[in-house]
Design a protein around this motif. Sequence first.
Motif, mmCIF file in Angstrom:
data_model
loop_
_atom_site.group_PDB
_atom_site.id
_atom_site.type_symbol
_atom_site.label_atom_id
_atom_site.label_comp_id
_atom_site.label_asym_id
_atom_site.label_seq_id
_atom_site.Cartn_x
_atom_site.Cartn_y
_atom_site.Cartn_z
ATOM 1 N N THR A 139 -22.109 38.583 10.312
ATOM 2 C CA THR A 139 -22.098 40.075 9.944
ATOM 3 C C THR A 139 -22.635 40.713 11.138
ATOM 4 O OG1 THR A 139 -22.760 39.437 7.597
ATOM 5 C CG2 THR A 139 -23.345 41.550 8.321
ATOM 6 N N ARG A 140 -23.752 40.362 11.838
ATOM 7 C CA ARG A 140 -24.196 40.898 13.012
ATOM 8 C C ARG A 140 -23.021 41.026 14.082
ATOM 9 N NH1 ARG A 140 -25.880 39.013 17.598
ATOM 10 N NH2 ARG A 140 -26.229 36.720 16.700
ATOM 11 N N LEU A 141 -22.548 40.242 14.353
ATOM 12 C CA LEU A 141 -21.657 39.913 15.394
ATOM 13 C C LEU A 141 -20.293 41.101 14.788
ATOM 14 C CD1 LEU A 141 -21.414 36.382 16.258
ATOM 15 C CD2 LEU A 141 -22.274 38.329 17.691
ATOM 16 N N SER A 142 -20.101 40.866 13.694
ATOM 17 C CA SER A 142 -18.847 41.865 13.240
ATOM 18 C C SER A 142 -19.206 43.359 13.272
ATOM 19 C CB SER A 142 -18.700 41.853 11.632
ATOM 20 O OG SER A 142 -18.126 40.195 11.607
ATOM 21 N N GLN A 143 -20.535 43.760 13.166
ATOM 22 C CA GLN A 143 -20.996 45.012 13.268
ATOM 23 C C GLN A 143 -21.184 45.463 14.671
ATOM 24 O OE1 GLN A 143 -25.157 44.866 11.198
ATOM 25 N NE2 GLN A 143 -24.053 45.215 9.442
ATOM 26 N N GLU A 144 -21.502 44.358 15.639
ATOM 27 C CA GLU A 144 -21.594 44.753 16.879
ATOM 28 C C GLU A 144 -20.126 44.842 17.576
ATOM 29 O OE1 GLU A 144 -23.117 42.608 21.050
ATOM 30 O OE2 GLU A 144 -23.538 41.531 19.275
ATOM 31 N N ALA A 145 -19.107 44.037 17.245
ATOM 32 C CA ALA A 145 -17.920 44.256 17.589
ATOM 33 C C ALA A 145 -17.365 45.497 17.148
ATOM 34 C CB ALA A 145 -17.052 43.026 17.119
ATOM 35 N N ALA A 146 -17.370 46.069 16.100
ATOM 36 C CA ALA A 146 -16.995 47.246 15.468
ATOM 37 C C ALA A 146 -17.726 48.414 16.241
ATOM 38 C CB ALA A 146 -17.225 47.520 13.983
ATOM 39 N N GLY B 20 -14.336 40.983 23.780
ATOM 40 C CA GLY B 20 -13.929 39.627 23.685
ATOM 41 C C GLY B 20 -15.001 38.620 23.494
ATOM 42 N N GLU B 21 -15.842 38.653 24.365
ATOM 43 C CA GLU B 21 -16.899 37.579 24.161
ATOM 44 C C GLU B 21 -17.711 37.573 22.706
ATOM 45 O OE1 GLU B 21 -19.696 38.765 27.141
ATOM 46 O OE2 GLU B 21 -18.529 37.739 28.864
ATOM 47 N N VAL B 22 -17.911 38.788 22.174
ATOM 48 C CA VAL B 22 -18.446 38.877 20.679
ATOM 49 C C VAL B 22 -17.513 38.369 19.849
ATOM 50 C CG1 VAL B 22 -19.059 40.612 18.911
ATOM 51 C CG2 VAL B 22 -19.872 40.840 21.484
ATOM 52 N N ARG B 23 -16.188 38.694 19.844
ATOM 53 C CA ARG B 23 -15.133 38.372 18.916
ATOM 54 C C ARG B 23 -15.153 36.578 18.996
ATOM 55 N NH1 ARG B 23 -10.779 43.125 19.454
ATOM 56 N NH2 ARG B 23 -11.969 44.427 17.936
ATOM 57 N N SER B 24 -15.179 36.108 20.206
ATOM 58 C CA SER B 24 -15.042 34.494 20.388
ATOM 59 C C SER B 24 -15.830 34.023 19.711
ATOM 60 C CB SER B 24 -15.182 34.568 22.180
ATOM 61 O OG SER B 24 -15.076 32.979 22.137
ATOM 62 N N SER C 171 -15.577 34.055 16.165
ATOM 63 C CA SER C 171 -14.746 33.254 15.720
ATOM 64 C C SER C 171 -15.220 31.664 15.595
ATOM 65 C CB SER C 171 -13.552 33.109 16.692
ATOM 66 O OG SER C 171 -12.572 32.108 16.082
ATOM 67 N N LEU C 172 -16.261 31.492 16.623
ATOM 68 C CA LEU C 172 -17.125 30.251 16.475
ATOM 69 C C LEU C 172 -17.798 30.163 15.044
ATOM 70 C CD1 LEU C 172 -18.017 29.613 20.377
ATOM 71 C CD2 LEU C 172 -16.333 28.634 18.794
ATOM 72 N N ARG C 173 -18.634 31.273 14.967
ATOM 73 C CA ARG C 173 -19.510 31.146 13.936
ATOM 74 C C ARG C 173 -18.599 31.199 12.531
ATOM 75 N NH1 ARG C 173 -24.961 31.060 14.665
ATOM 76 N NH2 ARG C 173 -25.192 32.341 16.773
ATOM 77 N N GLN C 174 -17.405 31.782 12.194
ATOM 78 C CA GLN C 174 -16.634 31.506 11.113
ATOM 79 C C GLN C 174 -15.986 30.091 11.213
ATOM 80 O OE1 GLN C 174 -13.661 34.777 12.143
ATOM 81 N NE2 GLN C 174 -14.752 36.230 10.928
ATOM 82 N N THR C 175 -15.559 29.413 12.210
ATOM 83 C CA THR C 175 -15.171 28.154 12.323
ATOM 84 C C THR C 175 -16.099 27.139 11.706
ATOM 85 O OG1 THR C 175 -13.487 28.644 14.118
ATOM 86 C CG2 THR C 175 -14.326 26.173 13.751
ATOM 87 N N GLU C 176 -17.599 27.493 12.202
ATOM 88 C CA GLU C 176 -18.710 26.774 11.899
ATOM 89 C C GLU C 176 -19.003 26.852 10.510
ATOM 90 O OE1 GLU C 176 -22.208 24.152 11.970
ATOM 91 O OE2 GLU C 176 -20.210 24.491 13.152
ATOM 92 N N LEU C 177 -18.548 28.121 9.783
ATOM 93 C CA LEU C 177 -18.796 28.263 8.279
ATOM 94 C C LEU C 177 -17.904 27.258 7.732
ATOM 95 C CD1 LEU C 177 -19.657 32.108 7.634
ATOM 96 C CD2 LEU C 177 -20.950 30.365 7.003
ATOM 97 N N GLN C 178 -16.781 27.437 8.224
ATOM 98 C CA GLN C 178 -15.654 26.643 7.469
ATOM 99 C C GLN C 178 -15.950 25.144 7.536
ATOM 100 O OE1 GLN C 178 -12.081 27.472 9.326
ATOM 101 N NE2 GLN C 178 -11.901 29.591 8.409
#
Length: 280
Positions: free
Chosen positions: A94-101, A195-199, A202-209
């Motif tokens: 959530t934090r990274l999504s907000q930061e990316a936005a 790019g770094e934040v989205r990367s 993506s790692l966080r989302q992969t870890e959630l999966q």
Amino acid sequence: VVRGVLSRRSEKLRVRERLVGMQRSLDGLLQQLGRAAFDERLQTPALAEEMRLSAQAEERRLRALQQADQISERVTSETQRDRTAEGEQREASTRLSQEAAHLDSDLQQRAGRRRELLAEVARIDATLRRLARTAEAAAAKARTQAQNPEVASAAAAQATSARGQAEALMPTREQTVAQAEALEGPIAALTQQIGEVRSELSLRQTELQRLAADQSRRQQQSESDLALCRAECQAAERELQQRMMTIGTLVNLTRPAGGRYQALYQQVDELKAGLTDGEA
């Protein structure tokens, strides 16, 4: 005649149902008698083997119950751990999504401003080209109209005015170009940061999966283990019930002394007498 046949058949059914009920009661009493003897670990030669096998079945049942409790505790611990880990990952996502936005919004504003500045430079360049053509045409006219001083003078003045306008636009053009170039660095930095934040996102989302997959796998394994424990416990319980009846039957046959057995002996005798009378 038919009514009499039906009446006798109905009576036979009632007698049979009563006898079945009495037999079940007798089986229950024999199991109680066997359980009483087993709890006291009654030692007689006739009961030794059944006592040993019953103790093994009881041990199997208790071991299965203990294993089931351990699995349940493990599941509780793992569930709590998974919830904590999942919460951390979701919070970070959530934090990274907000930061990316936020970064993307900043990037869009800066990129939009740069496009406006470049468009302004392009407009100035178009004006400069138009003025250059005007000055060139006017200068040429002044040369060709040398015999006509008034026309030549007006053309020369027009050429001078066009050159002056062009020179007046140059500082504005240079300033606009400088502003556009000044935005290139921040835009590049923002692009890299996004790019770094989205990367990382993506790692966080992969870890959630991965966490969800691991949780599902462990849950299936725990359910399978619990099912095996329950099956083992039920099998041991069935064996115990059968052996309690066998022990109860042997105790009833040998009639060892004991205060807690006497009441059961009496109930067994009463039921057996009732069964004998009912079958007569």
